[in-house]
Design a protein around this motif. Structure first.
Motif, PDB file in Angstrom:
ATOM      1  N   GLY A 133       0.791  -1.238   0.000  1.00  0.00           N
ATOM      2  CA  GLY A 133       0.000   0.000   0.000  1.00  0.00           C
ATOM      3  C   GLY A 133       0.814   1.275   0.000  1.00  0.00           C
ATOM      4  O   GLY A 133       0.261   2.366  -0.050  1.00  0.00           O
ATOM      5  N   LYS A 134       2.163   1.156   0.059  1.00  0.00           N
ATOM      6  CA  LYS A 134       2.984   2.369   0.164  1.00  0.00           C
ATOM      7  C   LYS A 134       3.625   2.748  -1.162  1.00  0.00           C
ATOM      8  O   LYS A 134       4.063   1.894  -1.920  1.00  0.00           O
ATOM      9  CB  LYS A 134       4.091   2.152   1.203  1.00  0.00           C
ATOM     10  N   GLU A 135       3.678   4.068  -1.456  1.00  0.00           N
ATOM     11  CA  GLU A 135       4.468   4.547  -2.585  1.00  0.00           C
ATOM     12  C   GLU A 135       5.928   4.327  -2.213  1.00  0.00           C
ATOM     13  O   GLU A 135       6.394   4.840  -1.197  1.00  0.00           O
ATOM     14  CB  GLU A 135       4.249   6.055  -2.790  1.00  0.00           C
ATOM     15  N   SER A 136       6.656   3.586  -3.009  1.00  0.00           N
ATOM     16  CA  SER A 136       8.029   3.251  -2.628  1.00  0.00           C
ATOM     17  C   SER A 136       8.984   3.353  -3.801  1.00  0.00           C
ATOM     18  O   SER A 136       8.577   3.316  -4.952  1.00  0.00           O
ATOM     19  CB  SER A 136       8.089   1.824  -2.072  1.00  0.00           C
ATOM     20  N   SER A 137      10.263   3.490  -3.472  1.00  0.00           N
ATOM     21  CA  SER A 137      11.306   3.546  -4.501  1.00  0.00           C
ATOM     22  C   SER A 137      12.292   2.409  -4.279  1.00  0.00           C
ATOM     23  O   SER A 137      12.684   2.140  -3.154  1.00  0.00           O
ATOM     24  CB  SER A 137      12.076   4.870  -4.410  1.00  0.00           C
ATOM     25  N   ILE A 138      12.665   1.790  -5.385  1.00  0.00           N
ATOM     26  CA  ILE A 138      13.701   0.758  -5.297  1.00  0.00           C
ATOM     27  C   ILE A 138      14.734   1.000  -6.404  1.00  0.00           C
ATOM     28  O   ILE A 138      14.476   1.759  -7.338  1.00  0.00           O
ATOM     29  CB  ILE A 138      13.122  -0.672  -5.475  1.00  0.00           C
ATOM     30  N   VAL A 139      15.897   0.372  -6.244  1.00  0.00           N
ATOM     31  CA  VAL A 139      16.852   0.349  -7.357  1.00  0.00           C
ATOM     32  C   VAL A 139      16.998  -1.117  -7.742  1.00  0.00           C
ATOM     33  O   VAL A 139      17.354  -1.939  -6.906  1.00  0.00           O
ATOM     34  CB  VAL A 139      18.204   0.951  -6.931  1.00  0.00           C
ATOM     35  N   ALA A 140      16.666  -1.458  -8.989  1.00  0.00           N
ATOM     36  CA  ALA A 140      16.614  -2.875  -9.364  1.00  0.00           C
ATOM     37  C   ALA A 140      16.894  -3.053 -10.853  1.00  0.00           C
ATOM     38  O   ALA A 140      16.947  -2.073 -11.608  1.00  0.00           O
ATOM     39  CB  ALA A 140      15.243  -3.444  -9.011  1.00  0.00           C
ATOM     40  N   ARG A 141      17.090  -4.302 -11.245  1.00  0.00           N
ATOM     41  CA  ARG A 141      17.305  -4.631 -12.668  1.00  0.00           C
ATOM     42  C   ARG A 141      16.145  -5.495 -13.156  1.00  0.00           C
ATOM     43  O   ARG A 141      15.579  -6.267 -12.375  1.00  0.00           O
ATOM     44  CB  ARG A 141      18.597  -5.432 -12.834  1.00  0.00           C
ATOM     45  N   LYS A 194      20.078  -3.874 -16.732  1.00  0.00           N
ATOM     46  CA  LYS A 194      20.553  -2.529 -16.437  1.00  0.00           C
ATOM     47  C   LYS A 194      19.899  -2.031 -15.144  1.00  0.00           C
ATOM     48  O   LYS A 194      18.771  -2.404 -14.832  1.00  0.00           O
ATOM     49  CB  LYS A 194      20.150  -1.627 -17.600  1.00  0.00           C
ATOM     50  N   GLU A 195      20.617  -1.174 -14.429  1.00  0.00           N
ATOM     51  CA  GLU A 195      20.084  -0.736 -13.138  1.00  0.00           C
ATOM     52  C   GLU A 195      19.135   0.455 -13.299  1.00  0.00           C
ATOM     53  O   GLU A 195      19.492   1.452 -13.924  1.00  0.00           O
ATOM     54  CB  GLU A 195      21.233  -0.352 -12.203  1.00  0.00           C
ATOM     55  N   TYR A 196      17.944   0.343 -12.735  1.00  0.00           N
ATOM     56  CA  TYR A 196      16.941   1.414 -12.829  1.00  0.00           C
ATOM     57  C   TYR A 196      16.455   1.845 -11.451  1.00  0.00           C
ATOM     58  O   TYR A 196      16.465   1.067 -10.499  1.00  0.00           O
ATOM     59  CB  TYR A 196      15.719   0.942 -13.629  1.00  0.00           C
ATOM     60  N   PHE A 197      16.020   3.081 -11.433  1.00  0.00           N
ATOM     61  CA  PHE A 197      15.304   3.600 -10.274  1.00  0.00           C
ATOM     62  C   PHE A 197      13.818   3.393 -10.583  1.00  0.00           C
ATOM     63  O   PHE A 197      13.331   3.861 -11.610  1.00  0.00           O
ATOM     64  CB  PHE A 197      15.636   5.083 -10.098  1.00  0.00           C
ATOM     65  N   ILE A 198      13.114   2.694  -9.730  1.00  0.00           N
ATOM     66  CA  ILE A 198      11.717   2.329 -10.002  1.00  0.00           C
ATOM     67  C   ILE A 198      10.855   2.800  -8.833  1.00  0.00           C
ATOM     68  O   ILE A 198      11.194   2.555  -7.672  1.00  0.00           O
ATOM     69  CB  ILE A 198      11.574   0.797 -10.162  1.00  0.00           C
ATOM     70  N   ARG A 199       9.757   3.465  -9.185  1.00  0.00           N
ATOM     71  CA  ARG A 199       8.950   4.033  -8.119  1.00  0.00           C
ATOM     72  C   ARG A 199       7.458   3.851  -8.396  1.00  0.00           C
ATOM     73  O   ARG A 199       6.980   4.096  -9.499  1.00  0.00           O
ATOM     74  CB  ARG A 199       9.247   5.528  -8.011  1.00  0.00           C
ATOM     75  N   GLY A 200       6.727   3.405  -7.386  1.00  0.00           N
ATOM     76  CA  GLY A 200       5.287   3.237  -7.552  1.00  0.00           C
ATOM     77  C   GLY A 200       4.658   2.646  -6.307  1.00  0.00           C
ATOM     78  O   GLY A 200       5.324   2.464  -5.278  1.00  0.00           O
ATOM     79  N   LYS A 201       3.378   2.322  -6.432  1.00  0.00           N
ATOM     80  CA  LYS A 201       2.655   1.817  -5.269  1.00  0.00           C
ATOM     81  C   LYS A 201       2.797   0.296  -5.162  1.00  0.00           C
ATOM     82  O   LYS A 201       2.603  -0.423  -6.133  1.00  0.00           O
ATOM     83  CB  LYS A 201       1.190   2.191  -5.387  1.00  0.00           C
ATOM     84  N   VAL A 202       3.119  -0.145  -3.961  1.00  0.00           N
ATOM     85  CA  VAL A 202       3.352  -1.564  -3.731  1.00  0.00           C
ATOM     86  C   VAL A 202       2.046  -2.273  -3.370  1.00  0.00           C
ATOM     87  O   VAL A 202       1.282  -1.784  -2.552  1.00  0.00           O
ATOM     88  CB  VAL A 202       4.369  -1.750  -2.573  1.00  0.00           C
ATOM     89  N   GLU A 203       1.790  -3.410  -4.044  1.00  0.00           N
ATOM     90  CA  GLU A 203       0.626  -4.230  -3.694  1.00  0.00           C
ATOM     91  C   GLU A 203       1.082  -5.677  -3.536  1.00  0.00           C
ATOM     92  O   GLU A 203       2.098  -6.074  -4.119  1.00  0.00           O
ATOM     93  CB  GLU A 203      -0.436  -4.172  -4.804  1.00  0.00           C
ATOM     94  N   ILE A 204       0.334  -6.416  -2.755  1.00  0.00           N
ATOM     95  CA  ILE A 204       0.621  -7.850  -2.678  1.00  0.00           C
ATOM     96  C   ILE A 204      -0.600  -8.579  -3.223  1.00  0.00           C
ATOM     97  O   ILE A 204      -1.695  -8.473  -2.683  1.00  0.00           O
ATOM     98  CB  ILE A 204       0.943  -8.270  -1.235  1.00  0.00           C
ATOM     99  N   ILE A 252       4.542  -3.818  -8.127  1.00  0.00           N
ATOM    100  CA  ILE A 252       4.525  -2.352  -8.144  1.00  0.00           C
ATOM    101  C   ILE A 252       3.665  -1.957  -9.329  1.00  0.00           C
ATOM    102  O   ILE A 252       3.935  -2.363 -10.460  1.00  0.00           O
ATOM    103  CB  ILE A 252       5.936  -1.749  -8.264  1.00  0.00           C
ATOM    104  N   ILE A 253       2.599  -1.210  -9.045  1.00  0.00           N
ATOM    105  CA  ILE A 253       1.602  -0.930 -10.068  1.00  0.00           C
ATOM    106  C   ILE A 253       1.949   0.374 -10.795  1.00  0.00           C
ATOM    107  O   ILE A 253       2.152   1.406 -10.163  1.00  0.00           O
ATOM    108  CB  ILE A 253       0.198  -0.794  -9.430  1.00  0.00           C
ATOM    109  N   MET A 254       1.966   0.324 -12.135  1.00  0.00           N
ATOM    110  CA  MET A 254       2.232   1.483 -12.990  1.00  0.00           C
ATOM    111  C   MET A 254       3.453   2.281 -12.518  1.00  0.00           C
ATOM    112  O   MET A 254       3.376   3.482 -12.316  1.00  0.00           O
ATOM    113  CB  MET A 254       1.014   2.413 -13.027  1.00  0.00           C
ATOM    114  N   PRO A 255       4.586   1.634 -12.329  1.00  0.00           N
ATOM    115  CA  PRO A 255       5.737   2.371 -11.795  1.00  0.00           C
ATOM    116  C   PRO A 255       6.334   3.357 -12.790  1.00  0.00           C
ATOM    117  O   PRO A 255       6.228   3.172 -13.999  1.00  0.00           O
ATOM    118  CB  PRO A 255       6.738   1.255 -11.482  1.00  0.00           C
TER     119      PRO A 255
END
Ligand code: ADP
Ligand code: MG
Length: 494
Positions: free
Chosen positions: A56-64, A109-119, A126-129
């Motif tokens: 439920g939280k807007e979150s940022s990750i760094v991932a490939r 490649k490494e990206y910064f990804i941000r969006g709302k987390v759902e389970i 991550i929906i519509m990041p």
């Protein structure tokens, strides 16, 4: 600074189409852009490891991204699903109807990804990041992003980039109009810092300092403006120094069918003192309905005529014009004063003869509606303008009637109190006389504010009064119902 006046059209990324959209927001120049403050902010927390993500939280990750994206059709929906991972786990990035995303990003490649987390279905999604190429300097720290009021066709991203570039163009070289002594005394941030941080706050503290500085600045300049207006009105041009036989005024007052109340007598003194002082009188007579303002207007107009000048009495409606005409004619029936009334409904021939005698000075006092404002109405020697129900006239209308004389004295009458600051803005500076007393034997008028929920009670009260033989009237904001405004229409209430 010259860059301020440059058009934003020349900023990279702003073509003629976007320029036109920005114009709709009132943005034309660099200065407009940097003064277009955000309406809110979005706070991006620090980048988190995938294992720490919460539902439920807007979150940022760094991932490939791993392997290939999967497109799934579900009815009219095109769902794109792509697995992203970091050292601590995996998430599924989900986009709806954006199949092109799959060509925008590369596996590994490494990206910064941000969006709302759902389970869902046992997966972390991550929906519509939003996805950006990862840059440690830009993405590692928490971020506060501005949110601007937009118009259709513009996005937050476009605005953010525009304003960022506009600020870069200024490059902190803006001159600070607030003297440093004032900044020091009030502990205020510097202008360039404030501008930068109102758009792109470095942190919460910088934002607060920026905001405080800009609010102070706005109030400071409004206050300065008011002081300038006041100063100008104090250095005002000379007014007509009225000079009349006070004996005549005194016997006029003595012959009235009633005695002036103490409040009226005080206000008469204030007015008469004003119009013989040599300065332009600029006075508001404020008193409740029925407090007897008309007679004060009459006395002031009489003093004007006795001093050799004409007087104009301006009122908002024809009915009121006729009422005042009748009562003034009665009041001055023992004098040689020539009083006339001009209204919109009057015949052409009659009007033109009135205009003529006003122009050659035969008429002493003219009472009228907005018709008095017409270009072809001219005076021989206008000395005083009295307006009744002042709040129903605009500032411009006032200026028009004043321009028909040479610095005539001004009396405005109203039952509506005008706050001090407003009177300063509207009139430069206004002296105020208050009639705080009703003529004897008069029952004071009682005014109540009643919330809509109690309207039944009000109507019951009205009904009772009517059954006892009295009358009532109800004022509605509209005559006929309107789609645009949700107000009670007279026809519906009827
Ligand atoms: P407003 O302040 O609402 O314009 P008016 O000037 O119309 O009030 O006065 C209301 C009524 O009170 C008028 O009929 C007027 O003749 C009367 N009136 C005014 N002054 C006095 C007074 N001092 N004593 C008795 N009646 C007065
Ligand atoms: Mg009145």
């Amino acid at each position: 600074m010259e860059a301020l006046k440059e058009s934003v059209q020349y900023i990279k990324g702003i073509g003629p189409k976007r320029y036109a959209l920005l114009n709709r927001l009132g943005i034309y120049t660099i200065e407009d852009a940097i003064s277009y403050y955000p309406r809110d902010y979005e706070v991006w927390g620090a980048v988190e490891p995938i294992e720490a993500l919460e539902k439920g939280k807007e979150s940022s990750i760094v991932a490939r991204f791993k392997g290939r994206a999967h497109g799934i059709r579900s009815g009219r929906l095109n769902i794109l699903k792509w697995t992203a991972y970091d050292k601590t786990g995996e998430v599924q990035c989900i986009w709806y109807n954006q199949p092109y995303r799959m060509n925008q990003y590369k596996e590994g490649k490494e990206y910064f990804i941000r969006g709302k987390v759902e389970i869902r279905y046992g997966e972390i999604q991550i929906i519509m990041p939003e996805v950006e190429e990862y840059r440690p300097k830009k993405h590692d720290n928490p971020k506060i992003l501005p949110i601007y009021p937009l118009t259709k066709g513009l996005t937050q991203k476009i605005m953010q980039q525009l304003i960022y570039k506009a600020l870069k163009r200024i490059d902190t070289n803006l001159y600070d109009f607030l003297p440093s002594s004032i900044r020091r005394d009030y502990g205020l941030a510097e202008k360039n810092f404030a501008l930068y941080n109102i758009h792109f706050p470095k942190n919460r503290h910088s934002f607060k300092e920026a905001r405080r500085r800009l609010i102070f600045e706005e109030l400071f300049f409004v206050n300065m403006g008011l002081r300038l207006i006041k100063k100008e009105s104090q250095e005002q041009v000379e007014g007509i120094m009225f000079d009349w036989d006070q004996g005549i005024i005194e016997s006029f007052i003595a012959d009235l069918p009633f005695e002036l109340t103490r409040a009226q007598a005080r206000v008469v003194d204030e007015i008469l003192l004003d119009i013989r002082s040599g300065k332009v009188a600029n006075r508001l007579i404020q008193g409740d309905v029925g407090s007897g303002k008309t007679i004060l207007a009459a006395i002031a107009l009489y003093a004007s005529v006795l001093s050799g000048y004409q007087g104009a009495f301006m009122v908002p409606t024809e009915i009121l014009a006729n009422q005042h005409f009748q009562s003034l004619t009665r009041l001055f029936s023992n004098t040689t004063l020539k009083i006339e009334c001009i209204t919109g409904g009057m015949g052409k021939r009659q009007k033109s003869s009135l205009r003529q005698s006003l122009k050659n000075g035969e008429i002493d006092i003219i009472i009228g509606t907005h018709s008095l404002l017409q270009d072809d109405i001219t005076f021989d020697r206008l000395g005083i303008v009295v307006t009744d129900e002042q709040h129903r006239f605009g500032v411009r209308q006032r200026a028009v009637i004043l321009s028909k004389g040479q610095n005539p004295h001004i009396l405005v009458m109203s039952a509506t109190p005008i706050p001090r600051t407003l009177s300063l803005i509207l009139y430069g500076d206004l002296d105020i006389s208050i009639i705080d007393e009703l003529p004897p034997g008069r029952r004071p008028i009682e005014t109540y504010h009643v919330p809509p929920a109690l309207s039944e009670r009000v109507y019951k009260f009205v009904k009772r009064q009517v059954l006892e033989g009295r009358q009532a009237y109800i004022v509605c904001p509209l005559i006929e119902e309107s789609d645009i405004m949700d107000l009670t229409a007279a026809t519906r209430l009827y």
